[in-house]
Design a protein around this motif. Structure first.
Motif, PDB file in Angstrom:
ATOM      1  N   ASN A 290     102.427   9.715  42.449  1.00  0.00           N
ATOM      2  CA  ASN A 290     101.679  10.706  41.667  1.00  0.00           C
ATOM      3  C   ASN A 290     101.987  12.145  42.069  1.00  0.00           C
ATOM      4  O   ASN A 290     101.571  13.078  41.382  1.00  0.00           O
ATOM      5  CB  ASN A 290     100.170  10.503  41.840  1.00  0.00           C
ATOM      6  N   VAL A 291     102.700  12.337  43.170  1.00  0.00           N
ATOM      7  CA  VAL A 291     102.810  13.658  43.787  1.00  0.00           C
ATOM      8  C   VAL A 291     104.187  14.276  43.561  1.00  0.00           C
ATOM      9  O   VAL A 291     105.217  13.627  43.747  1.00  0.00           O
ATOM     10  CB  VAL A 291     102.529  13.578  45.296  1.00  0.00           C
ATOM     11  N   VAL A 292     104.175  15.560  43.179  1.00  0.00           N
ATOM     12  CA  VAL A 292     105.383  16.366  43.056  1.00  0.00           C
ATOM     13  C   VAL A 292     105.182  17.610  43.917  1.00  0.00           C
ATOM     14  O   VAL A 292     104.088  18.177  43.939  1.00  0.00           O
ATOM     15  CB  VAL A 292     105.630  16.810  41.603  1.00  0.00           C
ATOM     16  N   VAL A 293     106.214  18.039  44.625  1.00  0.00           N
ATOM     17  CA  VAL A 293     106.102  19.252  45.425  1.00  0.00           C
ATOM     18  C   VAL A 293     107.181  20.248  45.014  1.00  0.00           C
ATOM     19  O   VAL A 293     108.177  19.891  44.400  1.00  0.00           O
ATOM     20  CB  VAL A 293     106.209  18.948  46.936  1.00  0.00           C
ATOM     21  N   GLY A 294     106.949  21.507  45.375  1.00  0.00           N
ATOM     22  CA  GLY A 294     107.914  22.551  45.056  1.00  0.00           C
ATOM     23  C   GLY A 294     107.710  23.739  45.977  1.00  0.00           C
ATOM     24  O   GLY A 294     106.692  23.838  46.676  1.00  0.00           O
ATOM     25  N   PRO A 295     108.679  24.665  45.996  1.00  0.00           N
ATOM     26  CA  PRO A 295     108.600  25.832  46.892  1.00  0.00           C
ATOM     27  C   PRO A 295     107.648  26.904  46.366  1.00  0.00           C
ATOM     28  O   PRO A 295     108.054  27.974  45.927  1.00  0.00           O
ATOM     29  CB  PRO A 295     110.047  26.321  46.948  1.00  0.00           C
ATOM     30  N   GLY A 296     106.361  26.590  46.399  1.00  0.00           N
ATOM     31  CA  GLY A 296     105.330  27.513  45.920  1.00  0.00           C
ATOM     32  C   GLY A 296     104.844  27.132  44.538  1.00  0.00           C
ATOM     33  O   GLY A 296     105.552  26.499  43.754  1.00  0.00           O
ATOM     34  N   SER A 297     103.604  27.528  44.228  1.00  0.00           N
ATOM     35  CA  SER A 297     103.047  27.184  42.917  1.00  0.00           C
ATOM     36  C   SER A 297     103.772  27.905  41.796  1.00  0.00           C
ATOM     37  O   SER A 297     103.857  27.392  40.670  1.00  0.00           O
ATOM     38  CB  SER A 297     101.544  27.500  42.884  1.00  0.00           C
TER      39      SER A 297
ATOM     40  N   ILE B 129      99.653  14.136  51.123  1.00  0.00           N
ATOM     41  CA  ILE B 129      98.892  14.612  49.962  1.00  0.00           C
ATOM     42  C   ILE B 129      98.255  13.432  49.236  1.00  0.00           C
ATOM     43  O   ILE B 129      97.078  13.475  48.852  1.00  0.00           O
ATOM     44  CB  ILE B 129      99.803  15.405  49.003  1.00  0.00           C
ATOM     45  N   ALA B 130      99.017  12.359  49.060  1.00  0.00           N
ATOM     46  CA  ALA B 130      98.495  11.171  48.384  1.00  0.00           C
ATOM     47  C   ALA B 130      97.307  10.594  49.148  1.00  0.00           C
ATOM     48  O   ALA B 130      96.284  10.221  48.555  1.00  0.00           O
ATOM     49  CB  ALA B 130      99.604  10.129  48.236  1.00  0.00           C
ATOM     50  N   LYS B 131      97.405  10.544  50.464  1.00  0.00           N
ATOM     51  CA  LYS B 131      96.295  10.026  51.275  1.00  0.00           C
ATOM     52  C   LYS B 131      95.071  10.927  51.173  1.00  0.00           C
ATOM     53  O   LYS B 131      93.933  10.438  51.125  1.00  0.00           O
ATOM     54  CB  LYS B 131      96.732   9.908  52.738  1.00  0.00           C
ATOM     55  N   LEU B 132      95.290  12.233  51.150  1.00  0.00           N
ATOM     56  CA  LEU B 132      94.177  13.182  51.082  1.00  0.00           C
ATOM     57  C   LEU B 132      93.318  12.946  49.849  1.00  0.00           C
ATOM     58  O   LEU B 132      92.091  13.047  49.902  1.00  0.00           O
ATOM     59  CB  LEU B 132      94.731  14.613  51.071  1.00  0.00           C
ATOM     60  N   TYR B 133      93.967  12.602  48.725  1.00  0.00           N
ATOM     61  CA  TYR B 133      93.241  12.444  47.471  1.00  0.00           C
ATOM     62  C   TYR B 133      93.093  10.988  47.033  1.00  0.00           C
ATOM     63  O   TYR B 133      92.641  10.727  45.910  1.00  0.00           O
ATOM     64  CB  TYR B 133      93.952  13.232  46.365  1.00  0.00           C
ATOM     65  N   ASP B 134      93.500  10.066  47.896  1.00  0.00           N
ATOM     66  CA  ASP B 134      93.426   8.639  47.573  1.00  0.00           C
ATOM     67  C   ASP B 134      94.226   8.333  46.302  1.00  0.00           C
ATOM     68  O   ASP B 134      93.738   7.685  45.372  1.00  0.00           O
ATOM     69  CB  ASP B 134      91.966   8.197  47.413  1.00  0.00           C
ATOM     70  N   LEU B 135      95.462   8.821  46.294  1.00  0.00           N
ATOM     71  CA  LEU B 135      96.375   8.616  45.176  1.00  0.00           C
ATOM     72  C   LEU B 135      97.598   7.855  45.664  1.00  0.00           C
ATOM     73  O   LEU B 135      97.742   7.563  46.855  1.00  0.00           O
ATOM     74  CB  LEU B 135      96.808   9.962  44.591  1.00  0.00           C
TER      75      LEU B 135
ATOM     76  N   LEU C 253      91.469  15.633  39.045  1.00  0.00           N
ATOM     77  CA  LEU C 253      92.225  14.515  39.600  1.00  0.00           C
ATOM     78  C   LEU C 253      91.589  13.188  39.230  1.00  0.00           C
ATOM     79  O   LEU C 253      92.279  12.160  39.169  1.00  0.00           O
ATOM     80  CB  LEU C 253      92.296  14.634  41.127  1.00  0.00           C
ATOM     81  N   LYS C 254      90.294  13.192  38.980  1.00  0.00           N
ATOM     82  CA  LYS C 254      89.611  11.950  38.615  1.00  0.00           C
ATOM     83  C   LYS C 254      90.210  11.329  37.362  1.00  0.00           C
ATOM     84  O   LYS C 254      90.276  10.104  37.226  1.00  0.00           O
ATOM     85  CB  LYS C 254      88.107  12.170  38.448  1.00  0.00           C
TER      86      LYS C 254
ATOM     87  N   ALA D 143     100.914  18.773  57.986  1.00  0.00           N
ATOM     88  CA  ALA D 143      99.863  18.855  59.003  1.00  0.00           C
ATOM     89  C   ALA D 143      98.594  19.483  58.441  1.00  0.00           C
ATOM     90  O   ALA D 143      97.477  19.106  58.820  1.00  0.00           O
ATOM     91  CB  ALA D 143     100.358  19.649  60.204  1.00  0.00           C
ATOM     92  N   ALA D 144      98.756  20.432  57.507  1.00  0.00           N
ATOM     93  CA  ALA D 144      97.588  21.116  56.936  1.00  0.00           C
ATOM     94  C   ALA D 144      96.662  20.155  56.208  1.00  0.00           C
ATOM     95  O   ALA D 144      95.444  20.367  56.172  1.00  0.00           O
ATOM     96  CB  ALA D 144      98.049  22.221  55.987  1.00  0.00           C
ATOM     97  N   THR D 145      97.212  19.084  55.634  1.00  0.00           N
ATOM     98  CA  THR D 145      96.356  18.118  54.938  1.00  0.00           C
ATOM     99  C   THR D 145      95.372  17.454  55.897  1.00  0.00           C
ATOM    100  O   THR D 145      94.346  16.912  55.457  1.00  0.00           O
ATOM    101  CB  THR D 145      97.204  17.025  54.248  1.00  0.00           C
ATOM    102  N   LEU D 146      95.672  17.489  57.175  1.00  0.00           N
ATOM    103  CA  LEU D 146      94.800  16.884  58.188  1.00  0.00           C
ATOM    104  C   LEU D 146      93.826  17.890  58.782  1.00  0.00           C
ATOM    105  O   LEU D 146      92.968  17.521  59.601  1.00  0.00           O
ATOM    106  CB  LEU D 146      95.654  16.269  59.303  1.00  0.00           C
ATOM    107  N   ASP D 147      93.957  19.147  58.380  1.00  0.00           N
ATOM    108  CA  ASP D 147      93.146  20.240  58.938  1.00  0.00           C
ATOM    109  C   ASP D 147      91.892  20.497  58.105  1.00  0.00           C
ATOM    110  O   ASP D 147      91.530  21.651  57.848  1.00  0.00           O
ATOM    111  CB  ASP D 147      93.978  21.523  59.005  1.00  0.00           C
ATOM    112  N   GLN D 148      91.198  19.460  57.689  1.00  0.00           N
ATOM    113  CA  GLN D 148      90.079  19.638  56.767  1.00  0.00           C
ATOM    114  C   GLN D 148      88.872  20.320  57.416  1.00  0.00           C
ATOM    115  O   GLN D 148      88.059  20.939  56.720  1.00  0.00           O
ATOM    116  CB  GLN D 148      89.687  18.295  56.165  1.00  0.00           C
ATOM    117  N   GLU D 149      88.736  20.245  58.719  1.00  0.00           N
ATOM    118  CA  GLU D 149      87.653  20.979  59.394  1.00  0.00           C
ATOM    119  C   GLU D 149      87.877  22.486  59.242  1.00  0.00           C
ATOM    120  O   GLU D 149      86.937  23.252  58.996  1.00  0.00           O
ATOM    121  CB  GLU D 149      87.591  20.590  60.866  1.00  0.00           C
TER     122      GLU D 149
END
Length: 360
Positions: A85-92, A75-81, A208-209, A268-274
């Motif tokens: 900076n990143v927190v995760v959890g079991p669903g929004s 996630i950090a790589k996806l947004y250049d963070l 995010l900016k 893996a989904a973070t790499l599925d940008q296509e």
């Protein structure tokens, strides 16, 4: 009096009924029914995340990485963070619940737009906060001046959902930036961007900016893998904030409870940008098509930048709901209107066909 109610925490004893449809009835539906009521992505996983899921389900006995290192790193790589900076959890929904668990004391004030995503009202009620709903204007846009005027010394959290649910409308991001800078530092500003990946209007961009710029106030950007990534059933949400706030989020047990399968698939989904781009483009085409048809049927349609459309038909919203349900199409019926999620083209065509029958 309801049995055992005295055993509940005091806020839960007096909590009003949730306005969320998901809290009011079962979401279980037969396979042949079109679920155009939960804003799910019918396009599912991209190829990389699907491969990761298929691999992960072979080892369900493995405990997850409690720190979610791979997922947070991606996630950090996806947004250049930074990782911190990143927190995760079991669903929004769990991420939203963390706000209450960690930050709300009984009597704190909690500001949100009305109508907006009802999970925020729920968490305020769950933890004894004073809810401060600020009405949207007639075009279903946020009144940012009114929200700012609602802030007091007792305000703990202020939430903006952009784009908004259930309206699909968005706030010009430059105006939102200026607004965030004006919010006092004692207030946690939460920006929910669950639907931002569907946006095609260049005037709506991520906050995010401000995190990258190092804004000196408690700002939390909430995101999810449930929508455009097609992972609603796997329950993976995340937040971006400064490292100190992220560390506070880590004090919640929810921050350590993302499943092994969820972590591997989301990473893996973070790499599925296509795949993400494909879903975004098809959704935009279908959104334009359905919007035009609904307007041709004399419906009031609110401009959407999401994967759903809010509209007011010339007949009662519950009649629209019932007639569609009779033909195995489920849509929403919030705030005296209707909200239809955008499905695959054939799903939307069936919706359009029935709407023409209803309103012709």
């Amino acid at each position: 009096m309801q049995k055992y109610i005295e055993l509940l925490r005091k806020p839960m004893q007096v909590k009003p009924e949730s306005l969320r449809a998901a809290r009011q009835k079962s979401s279980s539906t037969p396979p042949h029914v079109y679920r155009l009521n939960y804003n799910e992505s019918p396009y599912g996983l991209g190829p990389l995340s699907e491969e990761a899921l298929e691999k992960a389900i072979k080892t369900p006995y493995v405990y997850p990485d409690w720190f979610s290192v791979e997922l947070k790193t991606n996630i950090a790589k996806l947004y250049d963070l930074d990782f911190e900076n990143v927190v995760v959890g079991p669903g929004s929904s769990a991420m939203i619940n963390m706000l209450g668990e960690l930050f709300i004391n009984p009597g704190d004030e909690f500001i949100f737009g009305d109508p907006s995503y009802e999970a925020f009202r729920d968490v305020a009620n769950d933890y004894g906060a004073v809810t401060v709903p600020v009405p949207l204007d007639d075009d279903m846009n946020y009144d940012l001046d009114a929200m700012l005027a609602a802030v007091t010394d007792k305000t703990k959290i202020l939430v903006v959902v952009n784009p908004n649910n259930p309206t699909g409308t968005f706030i010009d991001s430059k105006k939102l930036e200026d607004f965030i800078r004006k919010v006092p530092k004692h207030v946690i500003t939460v920006i929910d961007e669950a639907y931002l990946e569907f946006v095609t209007d260049e005037n709506c961009y991520s906050m995010l900016k401000l995190i990258k710029e190092g804004i000196d106030k408690p700002l939390v950007i909430m995101k999810t893998f449930s929508k455009i990534y097609g992972m609603a059933g796997l329950r993976v949400g995340y937040a971006i904030t400064d490292p100190v706030m992220a560390d506070h989020f880590g004090k919640s047990s929810n921050a350590w409870n993302v499943s092994f399968i969820g972590q591997k698939t989301a990473a893996a989904a973070t790499l599925d940008q296509e795949h993400v781009s494909m879903v975004k483009n098809i959704n935009a085409q279908e959104r334009d098509k359905v919007t035009k048809v609904l307007r041709s049927l004399n419906c009031k349609v609110y401009d959407s930048q999401t994967n759903f459309i809010l509209f007011k038909a010339p007949i009662d919203n519950m009649e629209v709901y019932a007639k569609l349900e009779e033909q195995d199409v489920l849509i929403g019926a919030p705030i005296g209107m209707n909200r239809v999620s955008l499905g695959k083209p054939e799903m939307n065509e069936k919706f359009i066909k029935i709407m023409k029958e209803i309103l012709s």
